[in-house]
Design an enzyme around this catalytic site. Structure first.
Site, PDB file in Angstrom:
ATOM      1  N   ARG A   1       0.820  -1.225   0.000  1.00  0.00           N
ATOM      2  CA  ARG A   1       0.000   0.000   0.000  1.00  0.00           C
ATOM      3  C   ARG A   1       0.854   1.276   0.000  1.00  0.00           C
ATOM      4  NH1 ARG A   1      -3.170  -3.015   3.702  1.00  0.00           N
ATOM      5  NH2 ARG A   1      -4.845  -4.040   2.566  1.00  0.00           N
TER       6      ARG A   1
ATOM      7  N   LYS B   1       3.175  11.767 -11.018  1.00  0.00           N
ATOM      8  CA  LYS B   1       2.343  10.923 -11.888  1.00  0.00           C
ATOM      9  C   LYS B   1       3.127   9.655 -12.189  1.00  0.00           C
ATOM     10  CE  LYS B   1      -0.690  14.059 -14.430  1.00  0.00           C
ATOM     11  NZ  LYS B   1      -1.084  14.518 -15.775  1.00  0.00           N
TER      12      LYS B   1
ATOM     13  N   GLU C   1      10.036  19.718 -24.171  1.00  0.00           N
ATOM     14  CA  GLU C   1       9.307  19.971 -22.916  1.00  0.00           C
ATOM     15  C   GLU C   1       9.849  21.246 -22.236  1.00  0.00           C
ATOM     16  OE1 GLU C   1       6.682  18.175 -22.170  1.00  0.00           O
ATOM     17  OE2 GLU C   1       6.973  16.258 -23.178  1.00  0.00           O
TER      18      GLU C   1
ATOM     19  N   LYS D   1       7.461  23.590 -13.138  1.00  0.00           N
ATOM     20  CA  LYS D   1       6.631  22.407 -12.873  1.00  0.00           C
ATOM     21  C   LYS D   1       6.275  22.324 -11.394  1.00  0.00           C
ATOM     22  CE  LYS D   1       5.360  17.819 -13.776  1.00  0.00           C
ATOM     23  NZ  LYS D   1       5.462  16.635 -14.586  1.00  0.00           N
TER      24      LYS D   1
ATOM     25  N   GLU E   1      -4.370  17.527 -10.788  1.00  0.00           N
ATOM     26  CA  GLU E   1      -4.973  17.991 -12.043  1.00  0.00           C
ATOM     27  C   GLU E   1      -6.487  18.142 -11.920  1.00  0.00           C
ATOM     28  OE1 GLU E   1      -2.807  16.352 -15.364  1.00  0.00           O
ATOM     29  OE2 GLU E   1      -4.518  16.718 -16.676  1.00  0.00           O
TER      30      GLU E   1
ATOM     31  N   ARG F   1      -2.778  22.333 -13.676  1.00  0.00           N
ATOM     32  CA  ARG F   1      -1.798  21.325 -14.099  1.00  0.00           C
ATOM     33  C   ARG F   1      -2.020  20.907 -15.556  1.00  0.00           C
ATOM     34  NH1 ARG F   1       0.889  16.304 -10.670  1.00  0.00           N
ATOM     35  NH2 ARG F   1       2.195  15.618 -12.383  1.00  0.00           N
TER      36      ARG F   1
ATOM     37  N   ASN G   1      -0.141  20.138 -20.520  1.00  0.00           N
ATOM     38  CA  ASN G   1      -0.451  19.316 -21.698  1.00  0.00           C
ATOM     39  C   ASN G   1      -0.390  20.118 -22.995  1.00  0.00           C
ATOM     40  OD1 ASN G   1      -0.885  16.995 -20.165  1.00  0.00           O
ATOM     41  ND2 ASN G   1      -3.009  17.587 -19.727  1.00  0.00           N
TER      42      ASN G   1
ATOM     43  N   HIS H   1       0.038  18.540 -26.408  1.00  0.00           N
ATOM     44  CA  HIS H   1      -0.122  17.094 -26.264  1.00  0.00           C
ATOM     45  C   HIS H   1      -1.324  16.524 -27.026  1.00  0.00           C
ATOM     46  CE1 HIS H   1       3.036  17.556 -23.359  1.00  0.00           C
ATOM     47  NE2 HIS H   1       3.021  16.280 -23.041  1.00  0.00           N
TER      48      HIS H   1
ATOM     49  N   HIS I   1      -0.443  13.852 -29.454  1.00  0.00           N
ATOM     50  CA  HIS I   1      -0.895  12.486 -29.199  1.00  0.00           C
ATOM     51  C   HIS I   1      -1.505  11.880 -30.468  1.00  0.00           C
ATOM     52  CE1 HIS I   1      -3.502   9.313 -27.499  1.00  0.00           C
ATOM     53  NE2 HIS I   1      -2.479   9.167 -26.676  1.00  0.00           N
TER      54      HIS I   1
ATOM     55  N   HIS J   1       7.961  10.898 -28.363  1.00  0.00           N
ATOM     56  CA  HIS J   1       6.943  11.686 -27.668  1.00  0.00           C
ATOM     57  C   HIS J   1       7.288  13.192 -27.683  1.00  0.00           C
ATOM     58  CE1 HIS J   1       4.015  12.861 -24.656  1.00  0.00           C
ATOM     59  NE2 HIS J   1       4.991  13.377 -23.928  1.00  0.00           N
TER      60      HIS J   1
HETATM   61  N1  LIG Z   1       5.060  10.872 -15.086  1.00  0.00           N
HETATM   62  C1  LIG Z   1       5.014  11.944 -15.844  1.00  0.00           C
HETATM   63  O1  LIG Z   1       4.630  13.035 -15.394  1.00  0.00           O
HETATM   64  C2  LIG Z   1       5.465  11.852 -17.251  1.00  0.00           C
HETATM   65  C3  LIG Z   1       5.629  13.023 -18.017  1.00  0.00           C
HETATM   66  C4  LIG Z   1       6.119  12.903 -19.318  1.00  0.00           C
HETATM   67  C5  LIG Z   1       6.443  11.659 -19.821  1.00  0.00           C
HETATM   68  N2  LIG Z   1       6.268  10.553 -19.047  1.00  0.00           N
HETATM   69  C6  LIG Z   1       6.628   9.220 -19.542  1.00  0.00           C
HETATM   70  O2  LIG Z   1       8.035   9.228 -19.727  1.00  0.00           O
HETATM   71  C7  LIG Z   1       8.378   8.242 -20.708  1.00  0.00           C
HETATM   72  C8  LIG Z   1       9.401   8.835 -21.636  1.00  0.00           C
HETATM   73  O3  LIG Z   1      10.537   9.173 -20.899  1.00  0.00           O
HETATM   74  P1  LIG Z   1      11.961   9.404 -21.582  1.00  0.00           P
HETATM   75  O4  LIG Z   1      11.800  10.313 -22.725  1.00  0.00           O
HETATM   76  O5  LIG Z   1      12.898   9.727 -20.507  1.00  0.00           O
HETATM   77  O6  LIG Z   1      12.252   8.003 -22.264  1.00  0.00           O
HETATM   78  P2  LIG Z   1      12.986   6.662 -21.809  1.00  0.00           P
HETATM   79  O7  LIG Z   1      12.880   6.412 -20.374  1.00  0.00           O
HETATM   80  O8  LIG Z   1      12.461   5.615 -22.737  1.00  0.00           O
HETATM   81  O9  LIG Z   1      14.510   6.960 -22.180  1.00  0.00           O
HETATM   82  C9  LIG Z   1      14.857   7.289 -23.525  1.00  0.00           C
HETATM   83  C10 LIG Z   1      16.048   6.494 -24.009  1.00  0.00           C
HETATM   84  O10 LIG Z   1      17.226   7.011 -23.397  1.00  0.00           O
HETATM   85  C11 LIG Z   1      18.001   5.938 -22.849  1.00  0.00           C
HETATM   86  N3  LIG Z   1      18.745   6.538 -21.731  1.00  0.00           N
HETATM   87  C12 LIG Z   1      18.258   6.962 -20.552  1.00  0.00           C
HETATM   88  N4  LIG Z   1      19.198   7.629 -19.866  1.00  0.00           N
HETATM   89  C13 LIG Z   1      20.318   7.603 -20.629  1.00  0.00           C
HETATM   90  C14 LIG Z   1      21.613   8.164 -20.481  1.00  0.00           C
HETATM   91  N5  LIG Z   1      21.916   8.952 -19.468  1.00  0.00           N
HETATM   92  N6  LIG Z   1      22.517   7.921 -21.461  1.00  0.00           N
HETATM   93  C15 LIG Z   1      22.179   7.190 -22.564  1.00  0.00           C
HETATM   94  N7  LIG Z   1      20.961   6.691 -22.772  1.00  0.00           N
HETATM   95  C16 LIG Z   1      20.038   6.905 -21.811  1.00  0.00           C
HETATM   96  C17 LIG Z   1      17.003   4.878 -22.510  1.00  0.00           C
HETATM   97  O11 LIG Z   1      17.585   3.596 -22.494  1.00  0.00           O
HETATM   98  C18 LIG Z   1      16.018   5.017 -23.677  1.00  0.00           C
HETATM   99  O12 LIG Z   1      16.503   4.309 -24.790  1.00  0.00           O
HETATM  100  C19 LIG Z   1       7.071   7.836 -21.373  1.00  0.00           C
HETATM  101  O13 LIG Z   1       6.723   6.562 -20.907  1.00  0.00           O
HETATM  102  C20 LIG Z   1       6.071   8.864 -20.889  1.00  0.00           C
HETATM  103  O14 LIG Z   1       4.762   8.342 -20.776  1.00  0.00           O
HETATM  104  C21 LIG Z   1       5.793  10.628 -17.784  1.00  0.00           C
END
Ligand SMILES: NC(=O)c1ccc[n+]([C@@H]2O[C@H](COP(=O)([O-])OP(=O)(O)OC[C@H]3O[C@@H](n4cnc5c(N)ncnc54)[C@H](O)[C@@H]3O)[C@@H](O)[C@H]2O)c1
Length: 376
Positions: A129, A151, A193, A235, A245, A250, A254, A257, A261, A275
Site C-alpha cells: 500500500r 504521476k 518539454e 513544474k 490535475e 496542471r 499538456n 499534447h 498524441h 513523444h
Molecule cells: N510521469 C510523468 O509526469 C510523465 C511526463 C512525461 C512523460 N512521461 C513518460 O516518460 C516516458 C518517456 O521518458 P523518456 O523520454 O525519458 O524516455 P525513456 O525512459 O524511454 O529513455 C529514452 C532512451 O534514453 C536511454 N537513456 C536513458 N538515460 C540515458 C543516459 N543517461 N545515457 C544514454 N541513454 C540513456 C534509454 O535507455 C532510452 O533508450 C514515457 O513513458 C512517458 O509516458 C511521464
C-alpha cells in the site's frame, strides 16, 4: 571533478513536500545526498531499478558512492523502451521488491528516464500500500518533467499510461552530467518539454531559449543547468497549485499534447516520432490554430515554429510524410484521455507566447479542416 553546490527546488506539497536537486556530479555524491533514504537499509542491500543504458553509463558512479559510504547496491534491470511499462514487468518488479523484504519505510531508487521512473513510481505506490521512492532521472525529459510531480503509470492494450497513481517521490537528483551520454535525438525530444514551459507561462524564458537553445542542446553546463532548473521550478509551482490535475492549472502542462498524441497514434507510437518530437510539432500546431482563431498573431505562431525547428525538432507536419487526412487525426483525438463525457475535448491554446489557456469551445470539425490545410 570539482562539484559546485547543486540548486535545490522544493516541491511544496505539505507533508508530501520534497527537494529536487539539479547539478553536475550528483550521482558521484549519491550516498551523501540520499543519506536520509539509505539509513533504513542498514546492512541490507540498497535496491536500484535501472534502465539498462543508464546503468551501463552511470551505474558505477552510484556503486562507488555507496561503497564509500558503507552500503552495497542490488540492481533490477529494465530493458530500454516503452514496452517495459507493462503489467508483466510490474508484476516481476513488485515480486522482486517483496523478495527483498522492502518495507513501507524503505525507499526504492529509480535510475533512468521516464519509463523507469513511471514504472518504479507505480510499483512503489502499491507495494504494501505504498513505500517510498527516489528519482534519479537521466534523460532531459525525465529531469524537467516526468520525475517531478508524482504521476506514475504503466501502459495497457487500451493505451499509454492508462493504469497509474499519484505517488510523489521523496527526493529527485537530476545530475546534468548524466545527459552527456544521452543520444542527441533524445536530448532534443526532452528539449521540447523545456520550450513548453516557456510557451505556456514564461515569455522571458521563451525569449532566453530562442537565444540559448543551442547551448542547452550542446550541454554547456551553465545554460543546461539554468534551463533544467527553470523548467523544474515551473513544474514545481504548477504541481504545488494543482497536484491532482483537478483545477485545470496542471492541465496547462499538456500544451501541444492533444495534437501531439494524435500524431503519435498515427505513427504507431514508434521511433518514427518520439513523444517529445510529437509535443514539439503539437505546440507548433496549437500556436497556428490559436493564430487561426485570432488569439495570437501569425508572426507569433511563426516565432514558435522557428524556435522549435531551429533546435532540430519537427516543426512542419509535412516532414512526417503522413498519408492520412485531418479527419483521421481528429479520430485519434476522440480517444484522448482528456475527452469529456459531453463530447468536448479541451484544447490548450495560446493567448500569447508565454500564455497558454484551456479552450473548451473548439469544434473538432474546425480542427480537422485546419489539419487538412497543414497536411496539404
Ligand atoms: N510521469 C510523468 O509526469 C510523465 C511526463 C512525461 C512523460 N512521461 C513518460 O516518460 C516516458 C518517456 O521518458 P523518456 O523520454 O525519458 O524516455 P525513456 O525512459 O524511454 O529513455 C529514452 C532512451 O534514453 C536511454 N537513456 C536513458 N538515460 C540515458 C543516459 N543517461 N545515457 C544514454 N541513454 C540513456 C534509454 O535507455 C532510452 O533508450 C514515457 O513513458 C512517458 O509516458 C511521464
Amino acid at each position: 571533478m570539482a562539484i559546485e553546490a547543486p540548486e535545490t527546488i522544493r516541491v511544496q506539497l505539505g507533508g508530501r513536500s520534497y527537494d529536487v536537486l539539479v547539478g553536475a556530479g550528483l550521482l558521484d555524491e549519491f550516498a551523501s545526498h540520499a543519506e536520509g533514504f539509505l539509513k533504513s537499509y542498514g546492512s541490507r542491500p540498497v535496491p536500484i531499478v535501472a534502465d539498462t543504458n543508464a546503468r551501463k553509463h552511470h551505474g558505477a558512479r552510484i556503486e562507488a558512492s555507496l561503497h564509500n559510504a558503507g552500503y552495497r547496491a542490488v540492481w533490477y534491470d529494465v530493458a530500454s523502451g516503452e514496452a517495459s511499462k507493462s503489467w508483466a514487468n510490474l508484476e516481476k518488479l513488485t515480486d522482486w521488491m517483496l523478495g527483498l523484504g522492502i518495507t513501507r519505510s524503505d525507499h526504492v531508487f529509480a535510475l533512468g528516464g521516464g519509463v523507469v521512473g513511471d514504472l518504479v513510481g507505480f510499483a512503489c505506490s502499491i507495494l504494501k500500500r505504498g513505500c517510498g521512492f527516489v528519482q534519479l532521472p537521466t534523460t532531459l525529459l525525465s529531469q524537467v518533467d516526468s520525475s517531478v510531480g508524482g504521476k506514475t503509470a504503466i501502459n495497457t492494450s487500451a493505451g499509454k499510461n492508462m493504469i497509474g497513481a499519484f505517488h510523489q517521490p521523496s527526493l529527485v537528483l537530476a545530475d546534468t552530467t548524466s545527459l552527456e551520454t544521452l543520444p542527441d535525438r533524445e536530448m532534443r525530444a526532452g528539449f521540447a518539454e523545456v520550450i513548453k514551459y516557456g510557451l505556456l507561462g514564461d515569455a522571458g524564458f521563451f525569449n532566453w531559449l530562442e537565444a540559448h537553445g543551442r547551448s542547452v542542446l550542446a550541454r554547456e553546463t551553465e545554460e543546461l543547468t539554468y534551463a533544467i532548473a527553470t523548467s523544474i521550478r515551473a513544474k514545481a509551482r504548477i504541481v504545488a497549485e494543482d497536484e491532482r490535475e483537478t483545477s485545470g492549472v496542471r492541465a496547462l502542462l499538456n500544451l501541444g499534447h492533444t495534437f501531439g498524441h494524435a500524431l503519435e497514434a498515427e505513427t504507431g507510437f514508434s521511433d518514427r516520432l518520439l513523444h517529445g518530437e510529437a509535443v514539439a510539432l503539437g505546440m507548433v500546431l496549437a500556436a497556428r490554430f490559436s493564430a487561426r482563431r485570432g488569439e495570437i498573431s501569425g508572426q507569433d505562431a511563426s516565432r514558435a515554429a522557428i524556435a522549435i525547428g531551429a533546435c532540430g525538432l519537427p516543426a512542419e507536419i509535412a516532414e512526417l510524410g503522413l498519408s492520412c487526412g485531418g479527419d483521421t487525426l481528429v479520430d485519434h483525438m476522440r480517444h484522448d484521455k482528456k475527452m469529456e463525457g459531453s463530447g468536448t475535448l479541451p484544447f490548450l491554446l495560446l493567448k500569447g507566447l508565454g500564455e497558454a489557456y484551456m479552450a473548451r469551445d473548439v469544434e473538432l470539425s474546425d480542427v480537422a479542416e485546419f489539419l487538412d490545410e497543414e497536411l496539404a
